[in-house]
Design an enzyme around this catalytic site. Structure first.
Site, PDB file in Angstrom:
ATOM      1  N   HIS A  67       0.817  -1.214   0.000  1.00 10.95           N
ATOM      2  CA  HIS A  67       0.000   0.000   0.000  1.00 10.95           C
ATOM      3  C   HIS A  67       0.857   1.273   0.000  1.00 10.95           C
ATOM      4  O   HIS A  67       1.882   1.362   0.661  1.00 10.95           O
ATOM      5  CB  HIS A  67      -0.983   0.019   1.176  1.00 10.95           C
ATOM      6  CG  HIS A  67      -0.357  -0.191   2.517  1.00 10.95           C
ATOM      7  ND1 HIS A  67      -1.092  -0.459   3.634  1.00 10.95           N
ATOM      8  CD2 HIS A  67       0.931  -0.172   2.910  1.00 10.95           C
ATOM      9  CE1 HIS A  67      -0.290  -0.594   4.669  1.00 10.95           C
ATOM     10  NE2 HIS A  67       0.947  -0.422   4.257  1.00 10.95           N
ATOM     11  N   ASN A  68       0.404   2.230  -0.800  1.00  6.95           N
ATOM     12  CA  ASN A  68       1.035   3.555  -0.934  1.00  6.95           C
ATOM     13  C   ASN A  68       2.415   3.520  -1.583  1.00  6.95           C
ATOM     14  O   ASN A  68       3.125   4.527  -1.595  1.00  6.95           O
ATOM     15  CB  ASN A  68       1.121   4.276   0.410  1.00  6.95           C
ATOM     16  CG  ASN A  68      -0.246   4.726   0.912  1.00  6.95           C
ATOM     17  OD1 ASN A  68      -0.809   4.090   1.793  1.00  6.95           O
ATOM     18  ND2 ASN A  68      -0.773   5.784   0.333  1.00  6.95           N
TER      19      ASN A  68
END
Length: 353
Positions: free
Chosen positions: A240-241
């Site tokens: 994530h990210n």
């Protein structure tokens, strides 16, 4: 160009490759073959002289400029490797019929599907999704709420696109990929793990290829991003990210931890990995099975775990091979130090009388 009885004339091949024709322009080419399997009806692409010399003269070839004598037949080009990719596209079979929605597909009334798109058997397209022109969804594809798939993108069977995912133009998503799933985020409270909601998104640029069974997480707050032109192999995980730049190569079983940054033109070889929040600089190469635990400057080649300059890692590996010898020398020096500096015929130190 026009096809001729499911084949191509050599003159057509030369024109398509913008190359120089040598030999019979009307020779029919049925396909592309390797040097080991080539026949007079198939063309072979070569960029090594040794392989070229082994072929009989009547076999059509694509080779670098200046290689073909008048008694040979083929096409000379500036970059044979690029020509190889282009040549294969001439003989590539159509992937699937278009402009059709299979009767078993389930499409929400609020979804927008362009008339030129193909929606295969048992696909699900949820509310607010937008499918642009010439998109292909093969069988059993799940398209979540508010997903956007731009023109010409092909999604292979059993792919899952979670809500809000955005796919650019002319992407290719291979079977079983999972895009936009929740990131692995937890915090600890009273000895128990508490899930952190993942409310961000996933944005994938144009002409990105994602391999089979690859998983790319959505962001916790902002978006996970994959830059245009990046190619991702099978069984890769992007956390994530994470931010992956343009024209990167992520080879099979690579792992990119959450919030890591991979700048443009980076190559991550097979089974390599990057720690969370670490940055890999533009144009760097991370060798196979290497682990990046801190920032890597642009244009650097690293290897090992933890990943370090490749030349330094090679020296360490070379010294590691000599450890038994070095250990024996150390023991010998210790024994000499304990004695008077003399040894018997077996290499053991002898004591003074």
């Amino acid at each position: 160009m026009k096809k001729f009885d499911d084949a191509w004339r050599l003159s057509q091949v030369a024109s398509f490759l913008c190359g120089r024709l040598v030999g019979d322009p009307d020779r029919l080419i049925l396909g592309v073959a390797s040097p080991e399997e080539v026949t007079q009806e198939y063309i072979c692409v070569l960029w090594e002289k040794s392989a070229f010399r082994k072929l009989v003269k009547d076999v059509p070839v694509v080779v670098p400029l200046g290689w073909l004598e008048p008694d040979r037949i083929g096409v000379e080009v500036e970059e044979p490797k690029i020509a190889f990719a282009k040549l294969l596209s001439l003989f590539e079979r159509p992937r699937t019929p278009k402009c059709e929605v299979h009767p078993t597909a389930m499409i929400s009334q609020s979804a927008e599907v362009h008339p030129s798109a193909y929606i295969g058997p048992f696909c699900v397209v949820r509310e607010g999704a937008k499918i642009a022109n010439d998109v292909v969804l093969e069988a059993h594809v799940f398209v979540g709420k508010d997903v956007f798939i731009d023109e010409g993108t092909i999604v292979e069977p059993h792919v899952t696109l979670y809500h809000g995912v955005k796919l650019g133009k002319r992407c290719l998503i291979h079977a079983g990929a999972s895009l936009g799933c929740e990131g692995f985020g937890f915090c600890s409270r009273d000895g128990k793990l508490v899930k952190i909601p993942q409310v961000g998104g996933l944005v994938i640029g144009d002409e990105v290829e994602v391999g089979a069974l690859t998983s790319i997480d959505r962001g916790t707050l902002g978006d996970t991003r994959i830059g245009s032109g990046t190619k991702i192999g099978d069984c890769v995980h992007v956390g994530h990210n994470a931010q992956v730049g343009s024209n990167c190569i992520l080879v099979a079983m690579t792992g990119i931890a959450g919030s890591a940054v991979i700048e443009d033109n980076v190559i991550m070889a097979a089974q390599s990995g990057v720690k969370d929040h670490a940055r890999v600089g533009k144009g760097s190469i991370v060798a196979a099975k290497s682990g990046v635990t801190k920032d890597i400057p642009p244009g650097m080649m690293v290897s090992g775990f933890p990943a370090r300059d490749h030349r330094e890692e090679l020296k360490i590996q070379a010294l590691t091979q000599r450890l038994p010898e070095i250990y024996e020398r150390l023991l010998r020096l210790e024994r000499l130090h304990e004695g008077v500096g003399n040894e018997d015929e077996k290499g053991n130190p002898s004591k003074a009388d």
